[in-house]
Scaffold this active site. Structure first.
Site, short mmCIF file in Angstrom:
data_model
loop_
_atom_site.label_atom_id
_atom_site.label_comp_id
_atom_site.label_asym_id
_atom_site.label_seq_id
_atom_site.Cartn_x
_atom_site.Cartn_y
_atom_site.Cartn_z
N ALA A 3 0.90 -1.25 -0.06
CA ALA A 3 0.00 -0.02 0.04
C ALA A 3 0.92 1.29 -0.02
CB ALA A 3 -0.96 -0.06 1.28
N ASN A 185 6.63 6.85 0.49
CA ASN A 185 8.06 6.13 0.66
C ASN A 185 8.43 5.64 1.81
OD1 ASN A 185 8.08 7.64 -1.91
ND2 ASN A 185 8.81 9.59 -0.96
N ARG A 186 7.57 5.12 2.57
CA ARG A 186 7.77 4.46 3.63
C ARG A 186 8.63 5.15 4.79
NH1 ARG A 186 4.54 1.64 1.91
NH2 ARG A 186 4.29 -0.58 1.84
N LEU A 187 8.52 6.54 4.85
CA LEU A 187 9.25 7.51 5.63
C LEU A 187 7.97 7.78 6.74
CD1 LEU A 187 11.57 9.35 3.41
CD2 LEU A 187 12.20 7.82 4.73
#
Length: 207
Positions: A3, A185-187
């Site tokens: 996701a 961006n998974r940050l």
């Protein structure tokens, strides 16, 4: 399967002074968002040998004293907490890209508090607390249903059902509470309240 999160972030300046107030904010938002059972949480415990186990339980109360759920004290989690009185609670609010993780010591609620909550449960749930020796093997579904039927005859609808002596609450007193907000961006944003010398401090964790 992956996701992509594009939610607004969580900044330190936006946090409440303590994690209980912050949890109340997020819990209200989770409930208003239409999430199914936002009070469902994964309770993780470990036995005396450190072997972990997890299960989904419903949060029933929370305030500045801690987070409360109810169970059979003879269940696996009950036995774990008797031997190793610490727990982790995870609220997996995936639908709004948020999680809350609570960790800290757990202690039993008083019998008065347990009895007061038990009286608010539906009649069938009250009988179920007596019928089920939670986490213990049972020979068949028929045996469980028969036990419930006998209890229903003994305590018909409208009659008071006492709280079972082996059933009650646990209160998890938070020592750390992490608020996780999904970001692109998974940050992700991870802000954690930590209790030190009776005061809450906040630290940011790398995602």
């Amino acid at each position: 399967m992956r996701a992509h999160y594009r939610a607004e972030g969580l900044a330190e300046r936006d946090l409440a002074p303590d994690p209980y107030q912050q949890f109340a904010r997020w819990f209200e938002q989770a409930a208003d968002s239409g999430l199914h059972e936002p009070n469902a949480m994964v309770v993780s415990t470990a036995d005396a040998e450190g072997r972990p186990s997890s299960r989904t339980v419903l949060l029933k109360q929370y305030d500045e004293r801690g987070f409360v759920f109810f169970t059979n004290y003879g269940s696996r989690k009950g036995r774990d907490l008797e031997a190793n009185p610490y727990a982790s609670l995870l609220f997996p609010w995936h639908g709004i890209a948020r999680q809350v993780i609570v960790s800290g010591p757990a202690e039993r609620t008083g019998r008065d508090e347990t009895a007061a909550y038990f009286r608010t449960r539906p009649h069938g749930s009250q009988l179920g607390a007596w019928a089920s020796e939670q986490s213990s093997p049972v020979a068949s579904r028929e045996e469980l249903d028969a036990t419930y039927a006998r209890l229903a005859d003994r305590y018909p609808e409208g009659e008071d059902v006492p709280a079972p002596p082996q059933w009650g609450g646990f209160r998890v007193r938070a020592e750390a509470v992490e608020f996780w907000q999904g970001r692109e961006n998974r940050l992700h944003d991870r802000l954690r309240y930590v209790l030190t010398d009776g005061k809450w401090t906040v630290e940011r964790l790398c995602p």
